[in-house]
Structures are given as structure tokens and as C-alpha cells.
Design a protein around this motif. Structure first.
Motif, mmCIF file in Angstrom:
data_model
loop_
_atom_site.group_PDB
_atom_site.id
_atom_site.type_symbol
_atom_site.label_atom_id
_atom_site.label_comp_id
_atom_site.label_asym_id
_atom_site.label_seq_id
_atom_site.Cartn_x
_atom_site.Cartn_y
_atom_site.Cartn_z
ATOM 1 N N HIS A 1 4.602 21.867 -12.880
ATOM 2 C CA HIS A 1 5.425 22.435 -11.814
ATOM 3 C C HIS A 1 6.323 21.339 -11.239
ATOM 4 N N PHE A 2 7.637 21.581 -11.288
ATOM 5 C CA PHE A 2 8.585 20.590 -10.791
ATOM 6 C C PHE A 2 8.548 20.552 -9.268
ATOM 7 N N ARG A 3 8.458 19.342 -8.733
ATOM 8 C CA ARG A 3 8.408 19.177 -7.288
ATOM 9 C C ARG A 3 9.400 18.088 -6.878
ATOM 10 N N GLU A 4 10.298 18.431 -5.984
ATOM 11 C CA GLU A 4 11.296 17.466 -5.516
ATOM 12 C C GLU A 4 10.612 16.360 -4.720
ATOM 13 N N VAL A 5 11.057 15.126 -4.921
ATOM 14 C CA VAL A 5 10.451 13.989 -4.227
ATOM 15 C C VAL A 5 11.528 13.099 -3.616
ATOM 16 N N LYS A 6 11.092 12.303 -2.659
ATOM 17 C CA LYS A 6 11.957 11.291 -2.064
ATOM 18 C C LYS A 6 11.418 9.942 -2.505
ATOM 19 N N THR A 7 12.250 9.172 -3.190
ATOM 20 C CA THR A 7 11.803 7.897 -3.744
ATOM 21 C C THR A 7 12.217 6.718 -2.874
ATOM 22 N N GLY A 8 11.545 5.591 -3.106
ATOM 23 C CA GLY A 8 11.859 4.361 -2.385
ATOM 24 C C GLY A 8 12.241 3.268 -3.358
ATOM 25 N N ILE A 9 11.706 2.083 -3.152
ATOM 26 C CA ILE A 9 12.043 0.961 -4.018
ATOM 27 C C ILE A 9 11.291 1.082 -5.335
ATOM 28 N N SER A 10 11.730 0.313 -6.324
ATOM 29 C CA SER A 10 11.089 0.369 -7.632
ATOM 30 C C SER A 10 11.033 -1.011 -8.258
ATOM 31 N N SER A 11 10.074 -1.159 -9.164
ATOM 32 C CA SER A 11 10.009 -2.356 -9.991
ATOM 33 C C SER A 11 10.510 -1.940 -11.370
ATOM 34 N N GLU A 12 10.264 -2.752 -12.372
ATOM 35 C CA GLU A 12 10.715 -2.399 -13.712
ATOM 36 C C GLU A 12 9.865 -1.283 -14.317
ATOM 37 N N THR A 13 8.665 -1.057 -13.774
ATOM 38 C CA THR A 13 7.760 -0.077 -14.378
ATOM 39 C C THR A 13 7.285 1.018 -13.432
ATOM 40 N N GLU A 14 7.362 0.800 -12.112
ATOM 41 C CA GLU A 14 6.840 1.768 -11.155
ATOM 42 C C GLU A 14 7.848 2.036 -10.042
ATOM 43 N N ILE A 15 7.691 3.194 -9.394
ATOM 44 C CA ILE A 15 8.611 3.565 -8.326
ATOM 45 C C ILE A 15 7.828 4.136 -7.144
ATOM 46 N N GLU A 16 8.281 3.832 -5.952
ATOM 47 C CA GLU A 16 7.631 4.300 -4.727
ATOM 48 C C GLU A 16 7.991 5.762 -4.462
ATOM 49 N N ILE A 17 6.993 6.552 -4.070
ATOM 50 C CA ILE A 17 7.209 7.950 -3.698
ATOM 51 C C ILE A 17 6.947 8.090 -2.204
ATOM 52 N N LYS A 18 7.992 8.421 -1.451
ATOM 53 C CA LYS A 18 7.858 8.547 0.000
ATOM 54 C C LYS A 18 7.408 9.940 0.417
ATOM 55 N N GLU A 19 7.909 10.961 -0.276
ATOM 56 C CA GLU A 19 7.568 12.345 0.065
ATOM 57 C C GLU A 19 7.524 13.188 -1.199
ATOM 58 N N GLY A 20 6.685 14.225 -1.175
ATOM 59 C CA GLY A 20 6.689 15.202 -2.257
ATOM 60 C C GLY A 20 5.430 15.248 -3.088
ATOM 61 N N VAL A 21 4.697 14.144 -3.158
ATOM 62 C CA VAL A 21 3.474 14.085 -3.954
ATOM 63 C C VAL A 21 2.390 13.394 -3.141
ATOM 64 N N SER B 1 0.819 -1.219 0.000
ATOM 65 C CA SER B 1 0.000 0.000 0.000
ATOM 66 C C SER B 1 0.851 1.266 0.000
ATOM 67 N N VAL B 2 1.754 1.364 -0.966
ATOM 68 C CA VAL B 2 2.609 2.542 -1.057
ATOM 69 C C VAL B 2 2.120 3.470 -2.166
ATOM 70 N N LEU B 3 2.513 4.734 -2.081
ATOM 71 C CA LEU B 3 2.226 5.695 -3.133
ATOM 72 C C LEU B 3 3.224 5.452 -4.254
ATOM 73 N N LYS B 4 2.726 5.284 -5.483
ATOM 74 C CA LYS B 4 3.628 4.952 -6.584
ATOM 75 C C LYS B 4 3.200 5.676 -7.855
ATOM 76 N N VAL B 5 4.187 5.852 -8.744
ATOM 77 C CA VAL B 5 3.942 6.461 -10.051
ATOM 78 C C VAL B 5 4.743 5.681 -11.081
ATOM 79 N N PRO B 6 4.416 5.825 -12.371
ATOM 80 C CA PRO B 6 5.246 5.203 -13.408
ATOM 81 C C PRO B 6 6.680 5.700 -13.281
ATOM 82 N N ILE B 7 7.642 4.818 -13.446
ATOM 83 C CA ILE B 7 9.038 5.158 -13.180
ATOM 84 C C ILE B 7 9.550 6.272 -14.081
#
Length: 215
Positions: free
Chosen positions: A135-155, A104-110
Motif C-alpha cells: 500500500h503506497f503511503r505518502e511520506v515526508k523525508t528529511g536528510i539522507s546518507s548514501e544508503t539511508e533516508i530520514e522519514i519525518k512523517e507517514g511511517v 535517533s531518527v526514523l530511517k529506511v533504506p533510501i
């Protein structure tokens, strides 16, 4: 007549099958004993066997030394949790070792995550759509798969983010106008050169970081 010490035959215990594979030095630091693995044996098509890591070498082996192809790999052994009587020693296979999992993490396409800033001060971020502008927004990322990446902070969940090919996102600037499409949780098929917008959201399943092992 055989000389003393001559090997007459080797008997294999097929009830406990293992795969010996090589892992790149950049991935070996993420591996631990007992980590879950998915095994694909070429002869069985799309069938996936489950297994786990049973041995990790402490010493790497370097090949192609002094050339552009120089790599250092570590031997890793993965055991099948359940064997199949049709498995045979020497069969070609590939392994995905699940080195990390998030639920149940926040994720976006990589491809949404880009870098901006000077060479020594580059920051990872995402373009968020507000009133038709990116608008560019700095984010903190976590783990990723081949297609998606976890967003810890920023969005935040359900915010509209810009997605598209690297050739387009690499030129996108803060404040640029973007054309908004109907929000979708699935990656759309935009025309070359177009920006696409997708909603950030939580995955229903777990996010898994895989270490891909070749044959």
C-alpha cells in the motif's frame, strides 16, 4: 644576480595544513564555517583525518560553459584539526563535509522511497506491507546518507516496508501482492526482480548528510 621582486623560495608552514577543494553549486548552500569534515588522503589508505571548514568562496567558477559538461563550483578550504608530520603539500585527497546531523531518527533504506502521481503532482512515498499487499503511503523525508533516508512523517517504527531494485519498485502498484520475508534491519540480497521487506526503525547513531568532495 636576481632582479628586484624575484621569488627565491617559498617556505610552507606544515603545522597548519589545509585542503582547498571545489563544491558543486547545488551543495554549497548547505555549507557553513566550522562544519565538521572527514578527510581521506590517498597516501594514507583508509585513515580518516578530522577537520573543519574554514573558508567558503562567495563567487563560483564555471567550467565547460556552453557544453553538456558545464558546471559551477565554489572553492572551499578545510583545515586539519590535527596534522601528521608525514603530510605533504600537493598530496591527493577527498573530503566529506558533514552538513547536517540527526540523532535517533526514523530511517529506511533510501531505495524504499519512490514517486507516484502525475508529472506535476508527483508525491514521495513508501510501500507499506499490510496483509500481504503493498500500500503506497505518502511520506515526508528529511536528510539522507548514501544508503539511508530520514522519514519525518507517514511511517511508524517497526512497520514493514517494501525494498528492492528500482526496476521492480517503479512498476509496483498500490494493492499488489508481495511476498514477505523474515524482517531484518539489514538489507537483504534478494534475487533480481523480487521485492524485499524491511522494518523501518530508528538509527542507534546519528544520521548525517554528507557533501562529497572529489579530488
Amino acid at each position: 644576480m636576481n632582479n628586484p621582486g624575484t621569488v627565491l623560495m617559498v617556505l610552507s608552514d606544515l603545522s597548519q595544513m589545509e585542503i582547498e577543494c571545489e563544491v558543486d553549486e547545488s551543495d554549497i548552500v548547505d555549507l557553513e564555517i566550522e562544519q565538521f569534515a572527514e578527510i581521506n588522503v590517498d597516501a594514507f589508505g583508509d585513515t580518516i583525518f578530522e577537520g573543519h571548514v574554514v573558508e567558503i568562496s562567495n563567487a563560483g567558477r564555471t567550467s565547460g560553459m556552453g557544453t553538456q559538461e558545464e558546471v559551477t563550483n565554489f572553492k572551499v578550504k578545510v583545515a586539519f584539526d590535527k596534522t601528521d608530520s608525514r603530510l605533504r603539500p600537493g598530496m591527493s585527497s577527498s573530503v566529506d563535509i558533514i552538513s547536517s546531523r540527526r540523532d535517533s531518527v526514523l530511517k529506511v533504506p533510501i531505495q524504499c522511497v519512490v514517486e507516484r502521481g502525475e508529472e506535476e503532482e508527483k508525491k514521495a512515498g513508501i510501500f507499506v506491507v499490510v496483509d500481504g499487499k503493498a500500500h503506497f503511503r505518502e511520506v515526508k523525508t528529511g536528510i539522507s546518507s548514501e544508503t539511508e533516508i530520514e522519514i519525518k512523517e507517514g511511517v511508524e517504527e517497526e512497520e514493514m516496508v517494501v525494498s528492492g531494485p528500482y526496476s521492480v519498485l517503479s512498476k509496483l502498484k498500490d494493492g499488489d501482492d508481495v511476498k514477505t520475508k523474515k524482517p531484518s534491519r539489514k538489507k537483504g540480497k534478494g534475487k533480481k526482480g523480487e521485492d524485499e521487506e524491511e522494518k523501518s526503525g530508528k538509527s542507534s547513531g546519528g544520521r548525517r548528510k554528507k557533501v562529497k568532495i572529489g579530488r
